[in-house]
Design a protein around this motif. Structure first.
Motif, PDB file in Angstrom:
ATOM      1  N   LEU A  56       0.807  -1.216   0.000  1.00 26.85           N
ATOM      2  CA  LEU A  56       0.000   0.000   0.000  1.00 26.85           C
ATOM      3  C   LEU A  56       0.844   1.272   0.000  1.00 26.85           C
ATOM      4  O   LEU A  56       0.399   2.316  -0.490  1.00 26.85           O
ATOM      5  N   TYR A  57       2.073   1.210   0.527  1.00 29.32           N
ATOM      6  CA  TYR A  57       2.886   2.414   0.622  1.00 29.32           C
ATOM      7  C   TYR A  57       3.296   2.955  -0.746  1.00 29.32           C
ATOM      8  O   TYR A  57       3.738   4.095  -0.854  1.00 29.32           O
ATOM      9  N   VAL A  59       1.235   3.427  -3.295  1.00 31.19           N
ATOM     10  CA  VAL A  59       0.113   4.076  -3.968  1.00 31.19           C
ATOM     11  C   VAL A  59       0.301   5.589  -4.036  1.00 31.19           C
ATOM     12  O   VAL A  59       0.195   6.205  -5.110  1.00 31.19           O
ATOM     13  N   PHE A 102      -7.270   9.803  -1.623  1.00 29.52           N
ATOM     14  CA  PHE A 102      -5.901   9.508  -1.211  1.00 29.52           C
ATOM     15  C   PHE A 102      -5.053  10.771  -1.044  1.00 29.52           C
ATOM     16  O   PHE A 102      -4.111  10.765  -0.247  1.00 29.52           O
ATOM     17  N   ALA A 114      -3.480   5.149   3.175  1.00 28.25           N
ATOM     18  CA  ALA A 114      -2.408   4.974   2.184  1.00 28.25           C
ATOM     19  C   ALA A 114      -1.216   5.865   2.493  1.00 28.25           C
ATOM     20  O   ALA A 114      -0.059   5.436   2.400  1.00 28.25           O
ATOM     21  N   CYS A 118       2.713   4.963   3.533  1.00 30.83           N
ATOM     22  CA  CYS A 118       3.873   5.591   2.892  1.00 30.83           C
ATOM     23  C   CYS A 118       4.803   6.201   3.926  1.00 30.83           C
ATOM     24  O   CYS A 118       6.031   6.134   3.797  1.00 30.83           O
ATOM     25  N   ALA A 240      -1.399  -3.291  -2.417  1.00 33.63           N
ATOM     26  CA  ALA A 240      -1.744  -2.031  -3.084  1.00 33.63           C
ATOM     27  C   ALA A 240      -3.083  -2.115  -3.794  1.00 33.63           C
ATOM     28  O   ALA A 240      -3.788  -1.110  -3.929  1.00 33.63           O
ATOM     29  N   SER A 241      -3.453  -3.279  -4.271  1.00 31.55           N
ATOM     30  CA  SER A 241      -4.720  -3.451  -4.967  1.00 31.55           C
ATOM     31  C   SER A 241      -5.150  -4.910  -4.866  1.00 31.55           C
ATOM     32  O   SER A 241      -4.404  -5.762  -4.380  1.00 31.55           O
TER      33      SER A 241
END
Length: 278
Positions: A56-57, A59, A102, A114, A118, A240-241
């Motif tokens: 996810l980081y 994105v 986001f 998200a 990060c 991430a998806s």
């Protein structure tokens, strides 16, 4: 498709000349090359984010890079290729609207999950968030810190409170039952968490940027950053998806739809070979 068309440029031109067809002028070929370069970052980020190894980081950095790329194209080709500049501008506006959840802290649907992921990855957070003076980026950074502050596991907050209770008597407030409920004074645990976050940010300048976020937080055991370790590991474990999982479901459906009933290998082995073919 555009890349393939540009690769066979000479063959296409030769066939068009032989058949007497109208072909593209040099300016047309150049415009196609510019359009390919405009769309290529979308292809690259899509391939990365839909894989089973992406987290996810990635994105927020991907979205920021795409927006920056579109802004550069809309300014660079504003005079020479207005149609491409207009396309880049429209795509940028669409991205701002589509991904405001986001990137836009003022949006009602914004959720800082998200950007928090990060933030806890040292390989990207320093360059993307902390060392960026842009006001929008700083707002994202603040939202990430607030999210982490409010979501540190209660067990660790209790440990921080116990550490404070070990302070000398001279540094303790005289009436703790009053100060704990005072509306203008933040709670002890949140203040301690803020200090841990600040120390984490200060230590990023000495962190190994080539080290993955998982490796970084796994090695944290005796430092103050270890208080954030459980939450950071949870954030970095999020995909991430869902594209890869959907791809596996689709593939398994093809293998079990009755078209391969004579296959002697198991479904698991067939799916593994299909997904890992070179």
């Amino acid at each position: 498709m555009i890349s393939r068309f540009l690769d066979v440029k000479h063959s296409v031109t030769s066939v068009a000349d032989t058949m007497g067809w109208d072909g593209l002028l040099p300016r047309g070929w150049q415009k196609l090359a510019i359009l390919r370069d405009l769309l290529l970052p979308f292809v690259e980020h899509t391939k990365v984010l839909e894989s089973d190894t992406s987290c996810l980081y990635l994105v927020v950095p991907a979205l920021l890079h795409l927006r920056s790329n579109l802004s550069d194209y809309s300014l660079t080709h504003a005079r020479s290729y207005r149609d491409i500049a207009t396309l880049a501008q429209k795509m940028n506006e669409n991205m701002c609207q589509r991904f405001s959840c986001f990137l836009d802290v003022t949006d009602s649907k914004f959720f800082p999950l998200a950007v928090a992921a990060c933030f806890v990855d040292p390989s990207v957070s320093a360059e993307v968030l902390i060392e960026n003076d842009d006001e929008e980026i700083q707002n994202l950074l603040e939202s990430a810190e607030n999210y982490i502050t409010n979501n540190v596991p209660p067990r660790l907050q209790d440990e921080m409170s116990e550490e404070e209770e070990e302070m000398p008597m001279s540094k303790r407030p005289r009436f703790r039952f009053f100060s704990a409920n005072h509306p203008s004074r933040p709670s002890t645990s949140k203040t301690s968490i803020r200090q841990v976050i600040q120390k984490y940010k200060e230590g990023l300048s000495h962190a190994n940027t080539e080290e993955s976020g998982m490796d970084f937080w796994t090695s944290q055991s005796c430092t103050v950053s270890a208080h954030l370790k459980p939450l950071a590991l949870n954030l970095l474990a999020m995909p991430a998806s869902q594209a890869f999982a959907e791809h596996v479901f689709c593939l398994a459906g093809d293998l079990t739809s009755g078209r391969r009933n004579r296959a002697r290998t198991t479904l698991e082995r067939s799916a593994f070979l299909k997904l890992n073919k070179t």
